[in-house]
Scaffold this active site. Sequence first.
Site, PDB file in Angstrom:
ATOM      1  CB  CYS A   1      40.903  52.126  36.407  1.00  0.00           C
ATOM      2  SG  CYS A   1      41.471  51.038  37.601  1.00  0.00           S
TER       3      CYS A   1
ATOM      4  CB  CYS B   1      40.270  48.205  38.707  1.00  0.00           C
ATOM      5  SG  CYS B   1      41.407  48.881  37.861  1.00  0.00           S
TER       6      CYS B   1
END
Length: 250
Positions: free
Chosen positions: A156, A74
């Site tokens: 993400c 992420c």
Amino acid sequence: IVIVIIAVVLGLTLRQNKSEFESTFLSGCEKFNQYDCKKLWGVFQQAYVDKDPCKVPVEAYDPLIAAAPFKPQCNKTMFWSKTKDVVHGFTEKRKDCFVTLEDTLLGSVLDGLTWCGKEGSNDTFTSGCPGWSECENNPVRSFWICASAAFADVACGDVTAMLNGSINTPFNPTSIFASVEVPRFNASRVKKLNVVVVIQKNNISNCNHSSLKNLTQALDTGITYGCKDVSESRIQECGAKPEIACGACW
Ligand code: APR
């Protein structure tokens, strides 16, 4: 007899290519010492050996991706289009900031390589393979589409994309970035897309380019969009100076 000699020599050359390609795959894989590389090689080969090199669908590589899945990273995922050298020159020095597909095991092992199989043979060939656009379902193109889709699936947080300000269409609908990756960004995982338009001396495009409007329209509702024009020299400076915080590069 001449034909037989030519056939034998050609056969031997192709065999040698095969083992050379396999060693390239294995040595690239072993750098990651995290996977059973011999097993991965077996799974990889299954996708294309003994097949018509124009009949290798994207899904043929699903087992390979499943055997070496991309880890969600992420806020560090970096996409790109027509900026290969700039982006990899940067990410190779700043692994702390961003990871591209080509910095992952499968991406780094296969980047720049050509391979294909042939019906009736279990060998891997590295010459005489179809070119990127020669037929749709060729082994190399199908691999990159499959890997790019899987890489985009796990993106993400804040994701970044480096696009090229020195071309007519920085967001090109036919690119892998536009056709495979952007459509898979999911608002439940991806919060924001930060576009970096790489500006060189003779740039003809920037964040105001009309193609980027198409990009904002292609984004899943709920994903925020941002764009910055960043000079190539600033990207290189950030690559060269680890003391610059990732968030302060641009
Ligand atoms: N011939 C050969 N290879 C090609 C071709 C082609 N005509 N088109 C694309 N490729 C392969 C090459 O390996 C090239 O380096 O795809 C790579 C990227 O091509 P670009 O056109 O520069 O960009 P794009 O199609 O948007 O793909 C880049 O896909 O690789 C993933 O995650 C990565 O975000 C990145 C995106």
